[in-house]
Design a protein around this motif. Structure first.
Motif, short mmCIF file in Angstrom:
data_model
loop_
_atom_site.label_atom_id
_atom_site.label_comp_id
_atom_site.label_asym_id
_atom_site.label_seq_id
_atom_site.Cartn_x
_atom_site.Cartn_y
_atom_site.Cartn_z
N GLU A 61 13.91 -7.55 -4.40
CA GLU A 61 13.19 -6.69 -3.46
C GLU A 61 13.87 -5.33 -3.33
O GLU A 61 13.22 -4.33 -3.05
CB GLU A 61 13.07 -7.37 -2.10
CG GLU A 61 12.15 -8.56 -2.16
CD GLU A 61 11.81 -9.15 -0.81
OE1 GLU A 61 10.85 -9.91 -0.74
OE2 GLU A 61 12.51 -8.85 0.18
N ALA A 82 1.00 -7.97 1.76
CA ALA A 82 0.65 -7.87 0.34
C ALA A 82 0.45 -6.42 -0.06
O ALA A 82 0.77 -6.03 -1.18
CB ALA A 82 -0.60 -8.69 0.05
N ARG A 95 2.05 -3.83 1.19
CA ARG A 95 3.36 -3.22 1.05
C ARG A 95 3.94 -3.58 -0.33
O ARG A 95 4.49 -2.75 -1.01
CB ARG A 95 4.27 -3.75 2.16
CG ARG A 95 5.42 -2.85 2.52
CD ARG A 95 5.96 -3.20 3.89
NE ARG A 95 6.51 -4.54 3.95
CZ ARG A 95 7.76 -4.86 3.62
NH1 ARG A 95 8.59 -3.92 3.23
NH2 ARG A 95 8.18 -6.08 3.70
N TYR A 111 12.85 -3.35 -6.40
CA TYR A 111 11.43 -2.99 -6.28
C TYR A 111 11.18 -2.04 -5.11
O TYR A 111 10.13 -1.44 -4.99
CB TYR A 111 10.62 -4.27 -6.09
CG TYR A 111 9.13 -4.10 -6.13
CD1 TYR A 111 8.50 -3.57 -7.25
CD2 TYR A 111 8.34 -4.48 -5.05
CE1 TYR A 111 7.12 -3.42 -7.29
CE2 TYR A 111 6.96 -4.35 -5.08
CZ TYR A 111 6.36 -3.81 -6.22
OH TYR A 111 5.00 -3.67 -6.24
N ILE A 155 6.54 1.19 -8.69
CA ILE A 155 5.41 0.97 -9.60
C ILE A 155 5.25 2.19 -10.51
O ILE A 155 5.04 2.07 -11.71
CB ILE A 155 4.12 0.69 -8.80
CG1 ILE A 155 4.26 -0.66 -8.09
CG2 ILE A 155 2.91 0.71 -9.70
CD1 ILE A 155 3.17 -0.96 -7.10
N GLY A 195 2.60 -1.62 -3.25
CA GLY A 195 2.89 -0.19 -3.32
C GLY A 195 1.96 0.68 -2.52
O GLY A 195 1.84 1.87 -2.80
N GLN A 206 2.53 -12.40 0.15
CA GLN A 206 2.99 -11.11 -0.35
C GLN A 206 2.20 -10.63 -1.56
O GLN A 206 2.27 -9.47 -1.92
CB GLN A 206 4.48 -11.21 -0.73
CG GLN A 206 5.32 -11.58 0.47
CD GLN A 206 6.70 -12.05 0.09
OE1 GLN A 206 6.94 -12.44 -1.05
NE2 GLN A 206 7.62 -12.02 1.03
N HIS A 223 10.45 2.86 -1.84
CA HIS A 223 9.16 2.27 -1.52
C HIS A 223 8.56 1.68 -2.79
O HIS A 223 8.81 2.17 -3.88
CB HIS A 223 8.24 3.35 -0.96
CG HIS A 223 7.03 2.77 -0.28
ND1 HIS A 223 5.90 2.44 -0.99
CD2 HIS A 223 6.79 2.45 1.00
CE1 HIS A 223 5.02 1.94 -0.13
NE2 HIS A 223 5.53 1.94 1.07
N ALA A 224 7.78 0.62 -2.62
CA ALA A 224 7.22 -0.06 -3.78
C ALA A 224 6.35 0.86 -4.62
O ALA A 224 6.31 0.75 -5.84
CB ALA A 224 6.43 -1.28 -3.33
N SER A 225 5.66 1.82 -3.98
CA SER A 225 4.78 2.70 -4.75
C SER A 225 5.58 3.48 -5.77
O SER A 225 5.15 3.73 -6.89
CB SER A 225 4.03 3.64 -3.81
OG SER A 225 4.95 4.45 -3.13
N VAL A 247 10.95 -2.62 -1.81
CA VAL A 247 10.35 -3.05 -0.54
C VAL A 247 11.40 -3.22 0.54
O VAL A 247 11.11 -3.02 1.71
CB VAL A 247 9.50 -4.34 -0.64
CG1 VAL A 247 8.10 -4.02 -1.09
CG2 VAL A 247 10.13 -5.35 -1.55
N ASN A 248 12.61 -3.62 0.13
CA ASN A 248 13.73 -3.66 1.06
C ASN A 248 14.90 -2.94 0.40
O ASN A 248 15.73 -3.57 -0.23
CB ASN A 248 14.12 -5.10 1.42
CG ASN A 248 13.13 -5.72 2.37
OD1 ASN A 248 12.75 -5.11 3.37
ND2 ASN A 248 12.68 -6.91 2.05
#
Lengths: 333, 511
Positions: free
Chosen positions: B299, A208, A210, B302, B328, A213, B342, B323-325, B304-305
């Motif tokens: 994904e 979660a 990951r 976003y 965002i 972010g 998740q 990366h998700a950060s 993550v992958n």
């Protein structure tokens, strides 16, 4: 807009207040001190409580970073070796002509690098567990220490160096002051910052995180690096107290430290714990050790008592958590 | 003696909040290949699980060879000669073929009390020969192809004296030639008197193999037809044919300029050359069958992958989300498919869950600002009507719909431009569904671009402005939701091989 409101006040209940692991630890600490007071006259003096901790606070520097690692759900068994390596390098480089302050800085650099390597290995090779990584580096780091110094001692530090481990500021030992400072820093870091929040989140649900972010790899590396740095601090104080160093110093430290963290109520499954627990556990084990020393009981007996204490404490905690889960209706998976 | 080897009558099965099967009938003749069809969530899996004894029906009767039979557990089902072969082969990859075939029922030598490998290898060899296999009993399972592993699974079923074989989408992972081989094997089995329930999304499979088809829809029995008496169009209609219920709120959002553009996004093994756009205030549906690569595309957007190739643009500016950060920061929010694993920290209170994705915004001089966190959480929670009494409530104690709202709130704490919702109504009850639709509408009205992954046709048609349909990792159609029909979407998501030239060529090119 709905008529429904969501409260922002923390619900207070006496049961939750008294249902905290710390009460058990406080009772244990008081019990041990009362027991100790029968062994020696004039036990309850300010001097006892100021000076005794000098004997065990060097180890205590490792407890908070170890708590962070365990909160992540990991473990680090290489700290003892990091201490040995950084201490040995400091002693050897000083005796080779490096000025003492520079050697001390070198000690911290070495230990921090060791921690960084631990962290990078874990972040890069996710399929390796932290146990495997740190068992390997434990062997490697101590191996290097043996290669550098062989099975000899090295020391002859300048006299001011002993102040670290033996010095007093007024009535208070220097090491105690440093410990208090670090305790405050770590308490804030763990419980009041974004970093700390992410730490607990990762321990609970890394996936979660990951998806939210959070840079989970960076977290792993940071925590291991902090652990390495604190191992260096321990190396400084330990070497100062002993006056010299050998490649086999601080062996077994990791287990003592992990024991303190677990006794302090930090869940080895990760994600749960409060810094007050390990803080109390440091003094419980420290004073227990001191008391048995007064009684002339060997260190091996202490190990047995420690083991029993650990099993009992983990058992008690699990009983407690299970009861709570059943009440709140959470199905554990 | 009855002519049917397996009969299911009036079978019903409910789970909390869902009626998975409602008065379903099924009759399987001896030596028949009977196809079972239905959309995602039509109840096929539940149906199989009842036959194999994983679930017990709430009502109804199962008859085997005309005799009413209780199938209490998978072992019962095995004793009755029922075996299932799943799409993803469940095997022990490190063991040999023989070991895989006979696991659980090995022959034991009477005298030495040891497993008699010689006999077993011989027997396995016989089965493999019967099935025209081109590998040996001693081969290690993991080295075989998926098609070969399926053969082993079939041998395993036959060695356990299976008379009824359930095959769940066996052709999905196979190439054209392997599929042909499988057809021959299946026909061969039928000629030896094995009865087969064949489940597939490919109409081609059905027409090639089966003699009858039973269609389920929303857990209900629609009918059984002889395949030579029903056209493809009628099958698709029977699978879809329902009215869109009226719980979708009216849409008023003004559609603005482009906010998300995806160009030629590819990730080896998952999806290829995926391109589409999402505009401000628009709800775009991303649909297709399970396994078409929808979640993987989300994904990738976003981060993550991350994708292997292709680019993502936010308001015309290319972004590199590794990366998700980063995503965002760029204004992409994602509500993941598996909310428990998740999306949420179950053991944590509401407020901490909501702020997790944007902790930076709740810092004051390096410390967490708890009072701001509580206030923002309260406001968002009330706006989305989360049914909680306090921001200290653990999310584990909330219902599925409310947990989903918590994740939406989590997305809203950041400065989002695009919100990706992956199956937002999966596993929530009808009331909560309506609430989530309303939230989606409100968000679109506020100017967010919304991309919704969904398998539910009515939801896609009722909520979206445009629909992107994916099939086997590629975009097969982009449709206007107001003009399209369930039938058109379903046709675009299924492999039909009917008048679709480019598909036929592609298949040939692969061979």
């Amino acid at each position: 807009m709905s008529e429904r409101t969501i409260q922002t006040e923390k619900p207070w209940s006496w049961k939750n207040f008294f249902f905290q692991w710390e009460w058990f630890l406080i009772a244990l600490l008081i019990g041990i001190n009362i027991f100790n007071s029968f062994l020696t006259p004039y036990y309850f003096t300010a001097d006892t409580f100021l000076s005794t901790p000098m004997n065990f606070l060097d180890k205590a520097f490792l407890v908070f970073p170890m708590m962070m690692i365990i909160v992540l759900g990991n473990i680090d068994v290489s700290v003892g070796s990091i201490i040995a390596l950084s201490s040995v390098i400091m002693a050897v480089s000083y005796n080779a002509g490096l000025p003492m302050p520079a050697a001390m800085v070198l000690c911290l650099i070495v230990s921090t690098t060791c921690g960084l390597i631990n962290g990078l290995l874990q972040a890069k090779f996710k399929e390796l567990s932290s146990t495997i990584v740190t068992i390997s580096t434990q062997i490697i780091y101590r191996g290097i220490a043996y290669i550098i110094l062989e099975d000899k001692a090295s020391g002859k530090f300048p006299s001011w160096f002993s102040f670290l481990g033996w010095g007093y500021v007024g009535n208070v030992p220097f090491i105690t002051i440093v410990f208090v400072v670090f305790t405050i820093i770590f308490a804030i870091l763990i419980h009041r910052t974004r970093f700390g929040r992410q730490l607990f989140a990762m321990g609970n649900n890394s996936t979660a995180c990951r998806y939210s972010g959070i840079k989970t790899e960076n977290m792993l590396v940071s925590v291991s690096t902090i652990m390495g740095f604190m191992a260096g601090i321990t190396a400084l104080f330990l070497t100062s107290r002993m006056g010299s160093t050998r490649p086999n110093v601080a062996s077994g430290y990791e287990l003592d430290v992990i024991a303190m963290v677990v006794l302090g109520g930090v869940s080895t499954a990760g994600g749960k714990g409060r810094i007050t627990g390990p803080l109390l556990a440091i003094f419980i084990i420290g004073f227990l050790n001191y008391g048995l020393g007064l009684f002339n009981i060997s260190a091996q007996v202490l190990l047995i008592i420690l083991g029993v204490l650990l099993i009992v404490s983990v058992m008690l905690q699990n009983l407690r958590f299970d009861k709570r889960r059943q009440k709140s209706g959470v199905v554990s998976k | 003696m009855s002519e049917y080897i397996l009969e299911l009558d009036h079978i019903s099965k409910s789970f909390p909040g869902v009626k998975a099967l409602d008065d379903v009938h099924f009759k399987l003749e001896k030596g028949q290949i009977h196809a079972l069809m239905g959309e995602n969530g039509a109840g096929k899996s539940t149906f199989i699980k009842i036959i194999t004894g994983v679930y017990q029906p709430d009502a109804g009767e199962i008859r085997i060879n005309g005799k009413p039979t209780m199938i209490r557990n998978p072992i019962d089902s095995q004793k009755q000669g029922i075996a299932a072969i799943y799409q993803h082969v469940t095997c022990f990859p490190d063991l040999s073929v023989t070991e895989n075939i006979f696991i659980g029922h090995e022959t034991i030598n009477r005298i030495t009390r040891k497993i008699d490998w010689k006999t077993l290898n011989g027997k396995a060899g016989e089965w493999l020969e019967k099935l025209d296999a081109d590998f040996y009993p001693q081969t290690i399972m993991g080295t075989l192809s998926v098609a070969q592993q399926q053969i082993v699974e079939i041998a395993k079923a036959l060695s356990a004296n299976a008379r009824i074989l359930i095959m769940d989408e066996p052709t999905a992972p196979l190439s054209k030639r392997e599929t042909e081989d499988l057809y021959r094997t299946v026909e061969n089995l039928r000629n030896h008197g094995v009865s087969i329930i064949f489940i597939s999304h490919r109409l081609e499979d059905m027409y090639r193999l089966a003699s009858s088809v039973t269609i389920l829809r929303d857990g209900r029995y629609i009918g059984t037809w002889e395949l030579d008496k029903i056209s493809q169009d009628d099958i698709v209609k029977a699978m879809v044919g329902r009215e869109i219920t009226q719980f979708f709120p009216p849409r008023h959002a003004k559609i603005g300029g482009e906010v998300l553009r995806v160009e030629k996004l590819s990730r080896t093994g998952y999806f290829k050359d995926v391109s589409f756009t999402v505009n401000k205030g628009e709800i775009v549906g991303l649909t297709g069958l399970v396994g078409a690569g929808r979640t993987e595309v989300c994904e990738a957007i976003y981060g993550v992958n991350p994708p292997d190739e292709g680019s993502v643009y936010i308001e015309g500016k290319q972004v590199q989300n590794r990366h998700a950060s980063k995503a965002i920061e760029e204004g992409i929010g994602y509500l993941p498919e598996d909310r428990l694993k998740q999306g949420l920290v179950l053991d944590w209170q509401l407020s901490r869950n909501i702020t997790l994705a944007s902790l930076r915004r709740f810092e004051k001089k390096g410390f967490m600002d708890d009072s701001k966190e509580r206030e923002v959480t309260k406001t968002l929670g009330e706006k989305l009507e989360v049914k909680a009494t306090s921001v200290y409530d653990k999310v584990a104690t909330l219902s599925g719909g409310n947990q989903q709202k918590v994740i939406v709130a989590k997305l809203l704490t950041g400065d989002m431009k695009v919100i990706i919702l992956d199956e937002p109504t999966k596993g929530v009850d009808v009331g909560a569904k309506t609430a989530i639709y309303k939230i989606m509408n409100d968000l679109a009205q506020e100017g967010y671009g919304i991309l919704m992954v969904s398998s539910e046709m009515p939801e896609v048609l009722g909520m979206c402005d445009r629909v992107v349909v994916m099939r086997e990792g590629r975009v097969s159609a982009v449709l206007d939701a107001r003009k399209t029909s369930q039938q058109e979407i379903l046709e675009a998501s299924m492999v039909l091989y009917r008048g679709k030239q480019e598909d036929g060529q592609e298949r040939k090119a692969q061979e």
